[in-house]
Write a protein that holds these residues in place. Structure first.
Motif, PDB file in Angstrom:
ATOM      1  N   GLU B 251       3.089  -2.175  27.981  1.00 16.59           N
ATOM      2  CA  GLU B 251       2.821  -1.374  26.777  1.00 16.59           C
ATOM      3  C   GLU B 251       4.092  -0.854  26.122  1.00 16.59           C
ATOM      4  O   GLU B 251       4.156  -0.774  24.895  1.00 16.59           O
ATOM      5  N   SER B 390      -6.811   3.859  32.652  1.00 13.75           N
ATOM      6  CA  SER B 390      -6.905   4.045  31.198  1.00 13.75           C
ATOM      7  C   SER B 390      -5.511   3.927  30.590  1.00 13.75           C
ATOM      8  O   SER B 390      -4.529   4.362  31.204  1.00 13.75           O
ATOM      9  N   TRP B 391      -5.443   3.371  29.377  1.00 14.02           N
ATOM     10  CA  TRP B 391      -4.138   3.221  28.739  1.00 14.02           C
ATOM     11  C   TRP B 391      -4.263   3.393  27.246  1.00 14.02           C
ATOM     12  O   TRP B 391      -5.283   3.043  26.655  1.00 14.02           O
ATOM     13  N   SER B 392      -3.214   3.941  26.639  1.00  8.84           N
ATOM     14  CA  SER B 392      -3.198   4.122  25.183  1.00  8.84           C
ATOM     15  C   SER B 392      -1.769   4.421  24.751  1.00  8.84           C
ATOM     16  O   SER B 392      -1.029   5.111  25.457  1.00  8.84           O
ATOM     17  N   ILE B 393      -1.374   3.891  23.595  1.00  9.36           N
ATOM     18  CA  ILE B 393      -0.013   4.104  23.089  1.00  9.36           C
ATOM     19  C   ILE B 393      -0.066   4.069  21.572  1.00  9.36           C
ATOM     20  O   ILE B 393      -0.922   3.388  20.989  1.00  9.36           O
ATOM     21  N   ASP B 394       0.838   4.801  20.923  1.00  8.65           N
ATOM     22  CA  ASP B 394       0.762   4.886  19.462  1.00  8.65           C
ATOM     23  C   ASP B 394       1.190   3.577  18.793  1.00  8.65           C
ATOM     24  O   ASP B 394       1.648   2.643  19.460  1.00  8.65           O
ATOM     25  N   ASP B 395       1.051   3.517  17.467  1.00  8.17           N
ATOM     26  CA  ASP B 395       1.233   2.238  16.789  1.00  8.17           C
ATOM     27  C   ASP B 395       2.690   1.864  16.556  1.00  8.17           C
ATOM     28  O   ASP B 395       2.964   0.800  15.999  1.00  8.17           O
ATOM     29  N   ARG B 397       4.601   2.352  19.419  1.00  6.11           N
ATOM     30  CA  ARG B 397       4.870   2.182  20.852  1.00  6.11           C
ATOM     31  C   ARG B 397       5.796   3.265  21.402  1.00  6.11           C
ATOM     32  O   ARG B 397       6.689   2.981  22.204  1.00  6.11           O
ATOM     33  N   LEU B 398       5.571   4.495  20.975  1.00  6.24           N
ATOM     34  CA  LEU B 398       6.380   5.613  21.469  1.00  6.24           C
ATOM     35  C   LEU B 398       5.563   6.526  22.382  1.00  6.24           C
ATOM     36  O   LEU B 398       5.849   6.635  23.570  1.00  6.24           O
ATOM     37  N   ASN B 399       4.563   7.207  21.833  1.00  4.81           N
ATOM     38  CA  ASN B 399       3.756   8.157  22.611  1.00  4.81           C
ATOM     39  C   ASN B 399       2.701   7.391  23.403  1.00  4.81           C
ATOM     40  O   ASN B 399       1.841   6.739  22.835  1.00  4.81           O
ATOM     41  N   PHE B 400       2.791   7.481  24.751  1.00  2.00           N
ATOM     42  CA  PHE B 400       1.797   6.787  25.581  1.00  2.00           C
ATOM     43  C   PHE B 400       1.096   7.768  26.504  1.00  2.00           C
ATOM     44  O   PHE B 400       1.601   8.871  26.762  1.00  2.00           O
ATOM     45  N   GLN B 401      -0.046   7.372  26.995  1.00  2.00           N
ATOM     46  CA  GLN B 401      -0.780   8.160  28.000  1.00  2.00           C
ATOM     47  C   GLN B 401      -1.539   7.184  28.899  1.00  2.00           C
ATOM     48  O   GLN B 401      -2.234   6.298  28.407  1.00  2.00           O
ATOM     49  N   THR B 425       1.867  11.338  30.653  1.00  2.00           N
ATOM     50  CA  THR B 425       2.134  11.031  29.255  1.00  2.00           C
ATOM     51  C   THR B 425       3.623  11.140  28.989  1.00  2.00           C
ATOM     52  O   THR B 425       4.355  11.802  29.730  1.00  2.00           O
TER      53      THR B 425
END
Lengths: 450, 480
Positions: B251, B390-395, B397-401, B425
């Motif tokens: 990611e 669970s995974w998620s990252i901003d558009d 590719r900076l802020n992830f959790q 995070t």
């Protein structure tokens, strides 16, 4: 395959296949699709693709043993080979005590009725899609902005027959356009979904995305925390999609992993959610992956968890439950899911919703949403393409994007108003018609740099 | 097939294409899954067809069909040319592909045991044995197991003279359990979540995983998680399992280095990248320990092949060296805009999709910190988190959790309290800048990720990530 085969030809093809089957029960599914998509970025078209495909899927049943096989070849020998393979696999199976039967013809009553497929969408002209992309790009260029997006048309022809006498067939179309328009420090979004490509108003999409991009420049940083919010239709549709597979299907209830507590008030009394695959307001998909006609199911009735959707397998596991025609055809944890959801409209304009907020946030859409605690519908994701501060009843400034970590159920329990206008937006397969919503509380737990 | 390929290439050129290629692809897969002691699904799938890509008047067109006949190839090629002409009505600069490439070759994935040679009966036995072990532990609500085997046959031919045949094979397998109480649902997986472990090669990989041998452990841990306290909130030393390091690389390194994202071509869907071109060669991406390569040649990697879908040979490319960003992953078109040659990462999800930049094996090179237990022993205070949930990252590719299945408190070099619902995070360069220990090569695994999504229409891709357990300091953690 570039032509529509038509009902008679498709049903005959599948009936011929059934005549070669030796299993106790056999189901054959046909899917034909013509999909075209024009993609643009940096104010020009950089991808432009077309696909003609077919698929045949066979489910063979010996007693309570089931095997399946698929191919995308349509010749008679390929279909017979696929039936043979499914039967071989079924014989290798162990008995599934929960399996009762494939759905019979009595699962369906009456003739299917669905709109005629839109020829302009089914066989869409690449120049028409280029014109839409061009209109958005020109508007972006005129405002010193950069546009990216995709303009898609889909035509499908689907059929299911089984050896019990069930036979379902339909043709359908859809068209979808989205765009992000970007400046140096901020972006805006526009999106439309319709059954007919001619109903996609690309000039309006350009106007919306460019306008929002211009208002989004130079956002301020705010501290993460709990905010009163207005979630625009784009954000609501995204949240609803995740709820569809996390808790609105019978399998998730049967496996104790659904947020639905049937009979209990779990959301605001203002919230009613139903699924209706036959509504002309949505993208009509009149039967499910087993050929069973879709029933209208009210999932949430004025905030009360009212019902979940079933396929033949999950309906047969519970006494007194009926197949609602929501088989996804998928194995594993998915089961039956609603894919044509509607949230009942409210009575407020968006302007009235904004005016009622002293300090809060306007959220255009979410990005990269994923469940963090699936059984409680706790989702995480980012805001994107238009997040604004609301102060004293007015949108005042753009805000740098936040990460939210929030239960979707709790968010819908905090709803104090819904917009009277609704927008049709993509579900995981078809479309959801949703309003914008005003929530008293929504949790953002971190922020990003833009 | 050469004759049919030439039908497309000749037709395209006759209709005005300055470049054309055709790919014939046949995908075959077998999938077995079990759930709570019964075979949940048993399926055999095949998909075949061809896709034609052309450049006309400097713009791209692509069309495809499942019907592989001479007449259909002529029709589809003409359609691709028509589409390219429509593209040319809204374009900025003519597509440039760099130097022509002409290669004739054949590549076959090395394998000890042909993936389709193992009977489905034998595969079911492996899974049912693991299933029985998982459900021996009281309180398990759901036990799942799966084995998938795949073969892809590809032929690539271009107007530049290439004709390349490839036979690729791979397998994946995994088990997972769910336990439920009034506080929620707890899950444990082996060897990885969301599809298990994957490699190219033969069925020997599934044997190596020994699913039954790990079944009881994951069940016992799932039961323990039900009554474990929620992960505390704080800032601490974070030790990650190698499968989570792999996803972190995916990611926050793999996607940001895709040059098409950097150039805005994915802006409306997956997003762009913070890693803008002026950062090439000088941006500090991580600590000195961080070395990342794109390597499509590493044995058994899920992103290993002979040639990409533009006919460019598989390569090993340094992306980050000693913490400094070096290069992007590219295709022919994007590389040419930087005056470079493609490093061979353009792949398509089947015959009906256009090739685009995809990760190959994006590998965080091993360090010298030994094993996971060595890293734990070297940590006075912190937390160890294992296997993604669970995974998620901003558009950009900076802020992830990330949420994980399980965590253990680390105190004085030892594992202590088990925690449920752990999450962490951060921001990409800060996070990689805090990397202070990476496990050694003996503890380095090339994890397969079979569900990387990108593009419109959506294209799934099978990619790999070499990773060892690693430690990061000053990381925000919390319980969900």
């Amino acid at each position: 395959m570039s032509e529509i085969l038509g009902r008679d030809k498709v049903i005959q093809l599948l009936q011929d296949g059934l005549s070669a089957a030796t299993a106790d029960q056999t189901e054959i599914t046909f899917g034909g699709a013509r999909k075209s998509l024009t993609r643009f970025a940096n104010n020009y078209i950089h991808q432009n693709v077309n696909e003609s495909n077919t698929s045949i899927r066979v489910r063979s049943v010996f007693g309570r043993k089931i095997g399946s096989a698929s191919t995308n070849r349509l010749d008679a020998s390929a279909i017979k080979e696929t039936i043979k393979m499914a039967e071989q696999l079924a014989r290798l199976q162990v008995e599934d005590p929960d399996f009762v039967s494939l759905p019979g013809p009595d699962a369906n009553t009456g003739e299917l009725s669905y709109p005629e497929p839109d020829q302009a969408t089914y066989f869409s002209d690449p120049q028409l899609r280029a014109d839409g992309a061009g209109a958005i790009c020109r508007k972006a260029v005129a405002n010193g902005l950069i546009a990216a997006g995709a303009f898609e048309t889909t035509g499908v022809e689907e059929a299911v027959v089984n050896s019990l006498g069930l036979a379902s067939y339909y043709q359908g179309t859809s068209s979808h356009l989205n765009t992000v328009v970007m400046g140096d420090a901020g972006s805006g979004w526009g999106e439309r979904l319709s059954r007919k490509v001619g109903e996609i108003d690309y000039e309006a999409v350009a106007e919306e995305a460019v306008g929002k991009a211009l208002r989004s420049q130079s956002p301020i940083a705010l501290d993460p925390g709990e905010y009163e919010v207005i979630l625009e239709e784009y954000a609501v549709a995204e949240m609803l999609n995740y709820m569809s597979y996390l808790g609105f299907g019978a399998l998730s209830i049967q496996e104790d992993r659904s947020f639905m507590e049937l009979g209990k008030q779990i959301m605001s009394p203002l919230v009613t959610i139903y699924d209706d695959g036959n509504s002309p307001e949505g993208i009509v998909s009149p039967f499910d992956a087993e050929g069973v006609h879709r029933r209208k199911v009210t999932l949430i009735d004025k905030g009360v968890a009212n019902a979940v959707v079933y396929d033949s397998y999950t309906a047969n596991r519970e006494i007194g439950k009926h197949n609602t025609g929501h088989s996804s055809g998928a194995q594993g944890d998915v089961g039956a899911i609603p894919l044509n959801m509607f949230i009942g409209a409210g009575d407020k304009t968006k302007e009235e919703m904004i005016k009622s907020i002293k300090r809060g946030l306007w959220v255009t859409r979410f990005h990269y949403v994923n469940p963090l605690v699936p059984e409680k519908a706790v989702l995480t994701g980012m805001t994107r393409d238009g997040t604004f501060l609301i102060e004293n009843g007015e949108i005042t400034r753009p805000v740098k994007n936040f990460r939210f970590t929030q239960s979707a159920v709790e968010a819908l329990n905090e709803v104090v108003a819904l917009s009277s206008d609704r927008r049709l937006l993509p579900s995981f397969a078809f479309g959801n018609l949703v309003p914008a919503i005003h929530c008293r509380r929504f949790t953002f737990n971190s922020a990003t740099e833009f | 097939m050469r004759d049919l390929a030439n039908v497309a290439l000749d037709t395209a050129q006759q209709k005005g294409a300055s470049y054309a290629d055709i790919r014939f692809v046949t995908d075959r897969s077998r999938n077995v899954s079990v759930k709570n002691g019964k075979v949940e699904s048993l399926s055999n799938n095949e998909s075949q067809g061809f896709g034609v890509r052309v450049i006309v008047n400097g713009a791209w067109g692509f069309s495809s069909s499942s019907l592989v006949t001479r007449a259909e190839i002529e029709r589809v090629t003409a359609e691709a040319v028509q589409i390219a002409r429509a593209s040319a009505s809204v374009f900025r600069q003519p597509v440039q592909l760099g130097d022509p490439i002409s290669i004739q070759d054949r590549y076959v994935t090395p394998a000890d045991i042909d993936v389709f040679s193992v009977s489905l009966d034998d595969q079911i036995k492996i899974l049912l044995e693991a299933d029985l072990e998982m459900r021996r532990v009281e309180g398990i609500r759901i036990a799942n197991g799966m084995i998938s085997t795949l073969k892809t046959s590809k032929i690539f031919a271009s107007t530049e003279g290439s004709y390349i045949e490839q036979e690729l094979s791979e397998s994946g397998a995994g088990i997972e359990v769910y336990a439920v109480n009034e506080d929620g649902v707890q899950k444990r997986s082996y060897p990885n979540a969301f599809g298990g472990g994957w490699e190219t090669g033969g069925f020997e990989y599934v044997h190596k995983l020994d699913l039954p041998g790990h079944a009881r452990r994951i069940s016992e841990e799932a039961i323990q998680l039900l009554t474990a306290p929620v992960c505390p909130t704080g800032v601490t030393n974070l030790i990650l399992s190698s499968n989570q390091v792999a996803l972190q690389v995916h990611e926050s390194c793999g996607h940001p280095v895709e040059l098409d994202r950097v150039m805005g071509m994915e802006a409306s869907f997956a997003g762009t990248s913070f890693l803008t071109t002026e950062k090439k060669g000088n941006f500090r991406y991580g600590s000195d320990l961080v070395n990342v390569y794109a390597d499509a040649t590493v044995p058994r990697g899920l992103g290993t092949f002979g040639y990409d879908d533009e006919g460019v040979p598989a390569q090993r490319t340094p992306l980050i060296l000693n913490g400094i960003f070096q290069d992007y992953i590219t295709d022919r078109e994007t590389a040419a805009t930087l005056g470079q040659q493609s490093n061979g990462t353009s792949r398509a999800d089947g015959w009906n999709r256009i090739p685009m930049i995809r990760m190959t094996n994006i590998n965080l090179e091993p360090g010298n910190a030994g094993s996971l237990e060595d890293i734990i022993a070297a940590t006075d205070e912190g937390i160890f988190m294992d296997t993604n949930k669970s995974w998620s990252i901003d558009d950009k590719r900076l802020n992830f959790q990330f949420g994980l299945e399980a965590a253990w408190e680390i105190k004085n070099g030892k594992r202590g309290q088990l925690y449920r619902n752990p999450a962490y995070t951060g921001m990409t360069p800060v996070f990689w800048g805090s990397c202070d220990l990476i496990g050694s090569r003996d503890h380095w695994t090339v994890w397969g990720v079979p569900n990387c999504g990108k593009g419109e229409p959506m294209q799934g891709m099978h990619v790999g990530h070499g990773a060892a357990p690693a430690r990061f300091h000053n990381i925000k953690i919390f319980g969900a």
